[in-house]
Design a protein around this motif. Structure first.
Motif, PDB file in Angstrom:
ATOM      1  N   MET A   1      -7.514 -24.652 -25.180  1.00 40.49           N
ATOM      2  CA  MET A   1      -7.730 -24.716 -23.746  1.00 40.49           C
ATOM      3  C   MET A   1      -7.125 -23.466 -23.092  1.00 40.49           C
ATOM      4  N   ASP A   2      -7.788 -22.953 -22.107  1.00 39.91           N
ATOM      5  CA  ASP A   2      -7.342 -21.755 -21.404  1.00 39.91           C
ATOM      6  C   ASP A   2      -6.359 -22.125 -20.290  1.00 39.91           C
ATOM      7  N   ILE A   3      -5.727 -21.117 -19.748  1.00 40.12           N
ATOM      8  CA  ILE A   3      -4.847 -21.267 -18.588  1.00 40.12           C
ATOM      9  C   ILE A   3      -5.754 -21.397 -17.376  1.00 40.12           C
ATOM     10  N   ARG A   4      -5.683 -22.558 -16.708  1.00 46.91           N
ATOM     11  CA  ARG A   4      -6.628 -22.821 -15.618  1.00 46.91           C
ATOM     12  C   ARG A   4      -5.976 -23.171 -14.292  1.00 46.91           C
ATOM     13  N   SER A   5      -4.657 -23.290 -14.257  1.00 49.70           N
ATOM     14  CA  SER A   5      -4.019 -23.760 -13.029  1.00 49.70           C
ATOM     15  C   SER A   5      -2.589 -23.239 -12.903  1.00 49.70           C
ATOM     16  N   ARG A   6      -2.019 -23.465 -11.740  1.00 51.11           N
ATOM     17  CA  ARG A   6      -0.609 -23.144 -11.502  1.00 51.11           C
ATOM     18  C   ARG A   6       0.259 -23.911 -12.500  1.00 51.11           C
ATOM     19  N   GLN A   7      -0.087 -25.148 -12.767  1.00 50.98           N
ATOM     20  CA  GLN A   7       0.680 -25.961 -13.712  1.00 50.98           C
ATOM     21  C   GLN A   7       0.681 -25.333 -15.112  1.00 50.98           C
ATOM     22  N   ASP A   8      -0.461 -24.806 -15.542  1.00 51.60           N
ATOM     23  CA  ASP A   8      -0.521 -24.126 -16.837  1.00 51.60           C
ATOM     24  C   ASP A   8       0.377 -22.890 -16.847  1.00 51.60           C
ATOM     25  N   ILE A   9       0.348 -22.140 -15.771  1.00 53.81           N
ATOM     26  CA  ILE A   9       1.190 -20.942 -15.659  1.00 53.81           C
ATOM     27  C   ILE A   9       2.658 -21.339 -15.701  1.00 53.81           C
ATOM     28  N   GLU A  10       3.035 -22.363 -14.953  1.00 53.12           N
ATOM     29  CA  GLU A  10       4.422 -22.818 -14.963  1.00 53.12           C
ATOM     30  C   GLU A  10       4.829 -23.267 -16.360  1.00 53.12           C
ATOM     31  N   ASN A  11       3.924 -23.886 -17.090  1.00 49.10           N
ATOM     32  CA  ASN A  11       4.203 -24.295 -18.454  1.00 49.10           C
ATOM     33  C   ASN A  11       4.521 -23.078 -19.328  1.00 49.10           C
ATOM     34  N   VAL A  12       3.695 -22.047 -19.246  1.00 50.25           N
ATOM     35  CA  VAL A  12       3.936 -20.819 -20.005  1.00 50.25           C
ATOM     36  C   VAL A  12       5.290 -20.219 -19.625  1.00 50.25           C
ATOM     37  N   ILE A  13       5.531 -20.095 -18.347  1.00 52.37           N
ATOM     38  CA  ILE A  13       6.763 -19.465 -17.859  1.00 52.37           C
ATOM     39  C   ILE A  13       7.991 -20.253 -18.331  1.00 52.37           C
ATOM     40  N   ASN A  14       7.957 -21.559 -18.183  1.00 56.15           N
ATOM     41  CA  ASN A  14       9.102 -22.379 -18.580  1.00 56.15           C
ATOM     42  C   ASN A  14       9.351 -22.315 -20.089  1.00 56.15           C
ATOM     43  N   LEU A  15       8.299 -22.420 -20.877  1.00 52.17           N
ATOM     44  CA  LEU A  15       8.444 -22.333 -22.336  1.00 52.17           C
ATOM     45  C   LEU A  15       8.949 -20.956 -22.760  1.00 52.17           C
ATOM     46  N   PHE A  16       8.399 -19.913 -22.137  1.00 50.58           N
ATOM     47  CA  PHE A  16       8.794 -18.542 -22.446  1.00 50.58           C
ATOM     48  C   PHE A  16      10.277 -18.326 -22.150  1.00 50.58           C
ATOM     49  N   TYR A  17      10.715 -18.687 -20.940  1.00 52.06           N
ATOM     50  CA  TYR A  17      12.109 -18.434 -20.589  1.00 52.06           C
ATOM     51  C   TYR A  17      13.079 -19.353 -21.323  1.00 52.06           C
ATOM     52  N   ASP A  18      12.635 -20.516 -21.754  1.00 49.87           N
ATOM     53  CA  ASP A  18      13.489 -21.333 -22.618  1.00 49.87           C
ATOM     54  C   ASP A  18      13.816 -20.576 -23.897  1.00 49.87           C
ATOM     55  N   LYS A  19      12.838 -19.838 -24.421  1.00 53.60           N
ATOM     56  CA  LYS A  19      13.069 -19.023 -25.622  1.00 53.60           C
ATOM     57  C   LYS A  19      13.943 -17.811 -25.307  1.00 53.60           C
ATOM     58  N   ILE A  20      13.695 -17.173 -24.185  1.00 55.50           N
ATOM     59  CA  ILE A  20      14.458 -15.990 -23.785  1.00 55.50           C
ATOM     60  C   ILE A  20      15.937 -16.330 -23.624  1.00 55.50           C
ATOM     61  N   LYS A  21      16.223 -17.483 -23.055  1.00 53.42           N
ATOM     62  CA  LYS A  21      17.617 -17.889 -22.794  1.00 53.42           C
ATOM     63  C   LYS A  21      18.455 -17.963 -24.063  1.00 53.42           C
ATOM     64  N   THR A  22      17.816 -18.161 -25.204  1.00 56.78           N
ATOM     65  CA  THR A  22      18.559 -18.281 -26.462  1.00 56.78           C
ATOM     66  C   THR A  22      18.294 -17.127 -27.426  1.00 56.78           C
ATOM     67  N   ASP A  23      17.539 -16.144 -26.994  1.00 58.89           N
ATOM     68  CA  ASP A  23      17.181 -15.024 -27.864  1.00 58.89           C
ATOM     69  C   ASP A  23      18.337 -14.019 -27.947  1.00 58.89           C
ATOM     70  N   LYS A  24      18.723 -13.658 -29.170  1.00 59.66           N
ATOM     71  CA  LYS A  24      19.853 -12.753 -29.377  1.00 59.66           C
ATOM     72  C   LYS A  24      19.621 -11.371 -28.774  1.00 59.66           C
ATOM     73  N   THR A  25      18.380 -10.924 -28.753  1.00 56.41           N
ATOM     74  CA  THR A  25      18.079  -9.580 -28.268  1.00 56.41           C
ATOM     75  C   THR A  25      18.000  -9.506 -26.742  1.00 56.41           C
ATOM     76  N   LEU A  26      17.567 -10.584 -26.094  1.00 56.91           N
ATOM     77  CA  LEU A  26      17.275 -10.522 -24.660  1.00 56.91           C
ATOM     78  C   LEU A  26      18.154 -11.384 -23.762  1.00 56.91           C
TER      79      LEU A  26
END
Length: 124
Positions: A1-26
């Protein structure tokens, strides 16, 4: 399924930054270099990407100018851009496929390229 809404974008952003918060490099950029107001940052990032994908006009920031302040405190190196893109791509690819997902990745790569180029020129 493609990104079709604000909710999809928020999902990407939240999942992405959850990873960033624990990433040793970033993660240190968000904990040691600057103190991020996470709720505000996540809304701003969702506004940015929603404008990129759906032309909402809701984002008024200047990403290059914002990152200039970060760079003045802690230089961003090629390894940081590469890691950011890798995590961003992985996050999108795990959950979405389609034109908007590809547009997000392409736009992210363009942003990283512009920022790196500006760093080389000393404009940041």
């Amino acid at each position: 399924m493609d990104i079709r809404s604000r909710q999809d974008i928020e999902n990407v952003i939240n999942l992405f930054y959850d990873k960033i918060k624990t990433d040793k490099t970033l993660s240190f950029f968000f904990t040691e270099v600057i103190q991020v107001d996470w709720p505000k940052h996540l809304i701003a990032m969702a506004d940015f990407w929603e404008n990129v994908l759906f032309f909402t006009g809701d984002y008024e920031g200047n990403p290059l100018e914002t990152h200039k302040g970060i760079y003045q405190k802690q230089k961003t190196e090629l390894v940081h851009f590469e890691r950011w893109l890798k995590i961003f791509y992985q996050t999108i690819d795990k959950h979405y496929k389609g034109a908007n997902a590809e547009k997000m990745k392409t736009h992210a790569k363009g942003i990283a390229s512009v920022m790196q180029e500006q760093l080389k020129k000393g404009n940041v």
